[in-house]
Motif scaffolding. Structure first.
Motif, PDB file in Angstrom:
ATOM      1  N   PHE A 191     -30.604   2.929  42.414  1.00 32.95           N
ATOM      2  CA  PHE A 191     -29.212   3.023  42.815  1.00 32.95           C
ATOM      3  C   PHE A 191     -28.302   2.802  41.618  1.00 32.95           C
ATOM      4  O   PHE A 191     -28.684   2.224  40.602  1.00 32.95           O
ATOM      5  N   GLY A 192     -27.095   3.334  41.737  1.00 35.25           N
ATOM      6  CA  GLY A 192     -26.078   3.169  40.721  1.00 35.25           C
ATOM      7  C   GLY A 192     -24.863   2.498  41.323  1.00 35.25           C
ATOM      8  O   GLY A 192     -24.806   2.244  42.523  1.00 35.25           O
ATOM      9  N   GLU A 193     -23.876   2.237  40.468  1.00 35.90           N
ATOM     10  CA  GLU A 193     -22.640   1.609  40.918  1.00 35.90           C
ATOM     11  C   GLU A 193     -21.453   2.464  40.498  1.00 35.90           C
ATOM     12  O   GLU A 193     -21.372   2.902  39.347  1.00 35.90           O
ATOM     13  N   VAL A 194     -20.561   2.721  41.445  1.00 31.59           N
ATOM     14  CA  VAL A 194     -19.354   3.472  41.139  1.00 31.59           C
ATOM     15  C   VAL A 194     -18.494   2.636  40.198  1.00 31.59           C
ATOM     16  O   VAL A 194     -18.146   1.486  40.501  1.00 31.59           O
ATOM     17  N   ILE A 195     -18.149   3.204  39.040  1.00 28.05           N
ATOM     18  CA  ILE A 195     -17.352   2.470  38.058  1.00 28.05           C
ATOM     19  C   ILE A 195     -15.926   2.993  37.973  1.00 28.05           C
ATOM     20  O   ILE A 195     -15.064   2.359  37.343  1.00 28.05           O
ATOM     21  N   GLY A 196     -15.665   4.153  38.584  1.00 26.02           N
ATOM     22  CA  GLY A 196     -14.314   4.674  38.554  1.00 26.02           C
ATOM     23  C   GLY A 196     -14.161   5.898  39.422  1.00 26.02           C
ATOM     24  O   GLY A 196     -15.112   6.662  39.616  1.00 26.02           O
ATOM     25  N   VAL A 197     -12.966   6.078  39.979  1.00 26.00           N
ATOM     26  CA  VAL A 197     -12.623   7.243  40.794  1.00 26.00           C
ATOM     27  C   VAL A 197     -11.233   7.704  40.361  1.00 26.00           C
ATOM     28  O   VAL A 197     -10.298   6.900  40.316  1.00 26.00           O
ATOM     29  N   CYS A 198     -11.104   8.988  40.029  1.00 28.15           N
ATOM     30  CA  CYS A 198      -9.786   9.496  39.650  1.00 28.15           C
ATOM     31  C   CYS A 198      -9.620  10.918  40.153  1.00 28.15           C
ATOM     32  O   CYS A 198     -10.597  11.628  40.406  1.00 28.15           O
ATOM     33  N   ALA A 199      -8.371  11.329  40.315  1.00 33.38           N
ATOM     34  CA  ALA A 199      -8.071  12.689  40.760  1.00 33.38           C
ATOM     35  C   ALA A 199      -8.352  13.669  39.635  1.00 33.38           C
ATOM     36  O   ALA A 199      -8.098  13.392  38.464  1.00 33.38           O
ATOM     37  N   ASP A 200      -8.873  14.831  40.004  1.00 34.00           N
ATOM     38  CA  ASP A 200      -9.116  15.917  39.052  1.00 34.00           C
ATOM     39  C   ASP A 200      -8.735  17.206  39.764  1.00 34.00           C
ATOM     40  O   ASP A 200      -9.569  17.860  40.374  1.00 34.00           O
ATOM     41  N   GLY A 201      -7.428  17.541  39.746  1.00 34.42           N
ATOM     42  CA  GLY A 201      -6.925  18.603  40.604  1.00 34.42           C
ATOM     43  C   GLY A 201      -7.014  18.122  42.043  1.00 34.42           C
ATOM     44  O   GLY A 201      -6.632  16.994  42.360  1.00 34.42           O
ATOM     45  N   ASP A 202      -7.553  18.961  42.919  1.00 28.70           N
ATOM     46  CA  ASP A 202      -7.766  18.547  44.307  1.00 28.70           C
ATOM     47  C   ASP A 202      -9.087  17.818  44.486  1.00 28.70           C
ATOM     48  O   ASP A 202      -9.366  17.277  45.559  1.00 28.70           O
ATOM     49  N   SER A 203      -9.893  17.815  43.451  1.00 31.09           N
ATOM     50  CA  SER A 203     -11.188  17.142  43.505  1.00 31.09           C
ATOM     51  C   SER A 203     -11.041  15.685  43.095  1.00 31.09           C
ATOM     52  O   SER A 203      -9.980  15.241  42.658  1.00 31.09           O
ATOM     53  N   LYS A 204     -12.133  14.945  43.255  1.00 26.86           N
ATOM     54  CA  LYS A 204     -12.221  13.589  42.732  1.00 26.86           C
ATOM     55  C   LYS A 204     -13.327  13.548  41.689  1.00 26.86           C
ATOM     56  O   LYS A 204     -14.416  14.100  41.896  1.00 26.86           O
ATOM     57  N   ARG A 205     -13.037  12.904  40.574  1.00 30.19           N
ATOM     58  CA  ARG A 205     -14.075  12.672  39.564  1.00 30.19           C
ATOM     59  C   ARG A 205     -14.594  11.256  39.757  1.00 30.19           C
ATOM     60  O   ARG A 205     -13.828  10.299  39.750  1.00 30.19           O
ATOM     61  N   ILE A 206     -15.901  11.150  39.960  1.00 32.40           N
ATOM     62  CA  ILE A 206     -16.539   9.864  40.224  1.00 32.40           C
ATOM     63  C   ILE A 206     -17.390   9.479  39.022  1.00 32.40           C
ATOM     64  O   ILE A 206     -18.247  10.256  38.583  1.00 32.40           O
ATOM     65  N   GLY A 207     -17.155   8.293  38.470  1.00 30.89           N
ATOM     66  CA  GLY A 207     -17.988   7.758  37.409  1.00 30.89           C
ATOM     67  C   GLY A 207     -18.976   6.765  37.978  1.00 30.89           C
ATOM     68  O   GLY A 207     -18.610   5.917  38.799  1.00 30.89           O
ATOM     69  N   ILE A 208     -20.229   6.872  37.557  1.00 28.04           N
ATOM     70  CA  ILE A 208     -21.294   6.026  38.098  1.00 28.04           C
ATOM     71  C   ILE A 208     -22.111   5.448  36.953  1.00 28.04           C
ATOM     72  O   ILE A 208     -22.459   6.167  36.001  1.00 28.04           O
ATOM     73  N   GLY A 209     -22.417   4.168  37.040  1.00 26.56           N
ATOM     74  CA  GLY A 209     -23.260   3.519  36.058  1.00 26.56           C
ATOM     75  C   GLY A 209     -24.669   3.329  36.586  1.00 26.56           C
ATOM     76  O   GLY A 209     -24.858   2.986  37.756  1.00 26.56           O
ATOM     77  N   VAL A 210     -25.663   3.581  35.723  1.00 28.53           N
ATOM     78  CA  VAL A 210     -27.074   3.373  36.077  1.00 28.53           C
ATOM     79  C   VAL A 210     -27.747   2.551  34.990  1.00 28.53           C
ATOM     80  O   VAL A 210     -27.252   2.447  33.866  1.00 28.53           O
ATOM     81  N   ASP A 211     -28.904   1.976  35.316  1.00 27.31           N
ATOM     82  CA  ASP A 211     -29.610   1.144  34.342  1.00 27.31           C
ATOM     83  C   ASP A 211     -30.552   1.982  33.486  1.00 27.31           C
ATOM     84  O   ASP A 211     -30.632   3.211  33.615  1.00 27.31           O
ATOM     85  N   ASP A 212     -31.282   1.288  32.611  1.00 29.26           N
ATOM     86  CA  ASP A 212     -32.178   1.973  31.673  1.00 29.26           C
ATOM     87  C   ASP A 212     -33.280   2.763  32.364  1.00 29.26           C
ATOM     88  O   ASP A 212     -33.800   3.730  31.803  1.00 29.26           O
ATOM     89  N   ALA A 213     -33.667   2.341  33.571  1.00 31.65           N
ATOM     90  CA  ALA A 213     -34.756   3.016  34.263  1.00 31.65           C
ATOM     91  C   ALA A 213     -34.373   4.440  34.673  1.00 31.65           C
ATOM     92  O   ALA A 213     -35.225   5.332  34.703  1.00 31.65           O
ATOM     93  N   LEU A 214     -33.090   4.661  34.993  1.00 36.24           N
ATOM     94  CA  LEU A 214     -32.654   5.980  35.439  1.00 36.24           C
ATOM     95  C   LEU A 214     -31.975   6.795  34.340  1.00 36.24           C
ATOM     96  O   LEU A 214     -31.949   8.030  34.407  1.00 36.24           O
ATOM     97  N   ALA A 215     -31.418   6.126  33.340  1.00 32.77           N
ATOM     98  CA  ALA A 215     -30.610   6.805  32.325  1.00 32.77           C
ATOM     99  C   ALA A 215     -31.299   8.000  31.666  1.00 32.77           C
ATOM    100  O   ALA A 215     -30.658   9.054  31.470  1.00 32.77           O
ATOM    101  N   PRO A 216     -32.600   7.939  31.308  1.00 25.70           N
ATOM    102  CA  PRO A 216     -33.220   9.072  30.608  1.00 25.70           C
ATOM    103  C   PRO A 216     -33.337  10.341  31.452  1.00 25.70           C
ATOM    104  O   PRO A 216     -33.583  11.426  30.902  1.00 25.70           O
ATOM    105  N   PHE A 217     -33.168  10.216  32.758  1.00 26.65           N
ATOM    106  CA  PHE A 217     -33.404  11.351  33.648  1.00 26.65           C
ATOM    107  C   PHE A 217     -32.120  12.100  34.028  1.00 26.65           C
ATOM    108  O   PHE A 217     -32.149  13.002  34.860  1.00 26.65           O
ATOM    109  N   LEU A 218     -31.008  11.719  33.438  1.00 24.43           N
ATOM    110  CA  LEU A 218     -29.731  12.364  33.734  1.00 24.43           C
ATOM    111  C   LEU A 218     -29.298  13.194  32.537  1.00 24.43           C
ATOM    112  O   LEU A 218     -29.339  12.722  31.397  1.00 24.43           O
ATOM    113  N   ALA A 219     -28.880  14.432  32.801  1.00 25.53           N
ATOM    114  CA  ALA A 219     -28.481  15.334  31.722  1.00 25.53           C
ATOM    115  C   ALA A 219     -27.236  16.111  32.134  1.00 25.53           C
ATOM    116  O   ALA A 219     -27.078  16.472  33.308  1.00 25.53           O
TER     117      ALA A 219
END
Length: 210
Positions: free
Chosen positions: A108-136
């Motif tokens: 699991f990750g933790e939401v670190i930020g939410v901001c408007a991006d046009g009509d969309s929302k941009r969501i920032g999420i933090g993950v630990d070392d176990a998951l970090a290498p698998f995100l691109a």
């Protein structure tokens, strides 16, 4: 097997503790068309329908959640009143609108930020070392059962931060529109990344023992 395309939002009506945790979920699905033993992804977690019914007002199904599943999924995920993104298992010949999702949450990750991006929302999420290498960047990720594209990834001490965009439609048909900083979310990495990591692990083992 799933696609990460949500088809209903259910609500946990009741939780029973007896060995495993049993949840009873209200759903818009016609449960007469769902067999006992069928799989339903609940916010990204594949669960088995062990009971079902219609009580005159709405449909419901029950599923058992093991201790292993609880330990690997977001805190508070399996409590009464929690809304769940639901998806029934794929059938052969179904359109693959998202990406291949197994329903096996990697962490699991933790939401670190939410901001408007046009009509969309941009969501920032933090993950630990176990998951970090698998995100691109521009790769696929499943967040609370929803298939999404990673915008960008930034490595951090102890893990990584990544961002995704939630378009208005996705906000309206999933629970992701209500995400807020500090909230935990279930994450499943792309299944291809799992196999590549295993291949590399095996390659290193062979090299070390040659």
């Amino acid at each position: 097997m799933f696609t990460g395309i949500i088809t209903d939002i259910g609500t946990i009506e009741r939780v029973e503790e007896a060995g495993d945790r049993r949840i009873v979920v209200r759903t818009g699905y016609d449960m007469a068309l769902v067999d006992l033993g069928a799989s339903i992804a609940c916010s990204g977690v594949c669960l088995t329908v062990i009971d079902k019914g219609h009580d005159g007002t709405s449909n419901w199904f029950a599923a058992d959640v093991s201790h292993e599943t609880i330990s690997r999924s977001a805190q508070g995920q399996w409590s009464a009143g929690r809304r769940l993104n639901l998806e029934r298992a794929m059938k052969l010949g179904d359109e693959l609108g998202g990406h291949i999702v197994t329903g096996h949450v990697d962490g699991f990750g933790e939401v670190i930020g939410v901001c408007a991006d046009g009509d969309s929302k941009r969501i920032g999420i933090g993950v630990d070392d176990a998951l970090a290498p698998f995100l691109a960047s521009k790769g696929s990720v499943t967040i609370d059962g929803v298939s999404l594209t990673v915008n960008q990834v930034t490595d951090q001490a102890g893990g990584a931060h990544f961002s995704v965009n939630i378009i208005p439609h996705t906000q309206s048909v999933t629970t992701l529109g209500g995400l807020a900083p500090g909230q935990a979310v279930n994450i499943e990495i792309d299944v291809l990344a799992r196999y590549l990591a295993r291949m590399e692990q095996q390659r290193q083992w062979i090299a070390a023992h040659a």
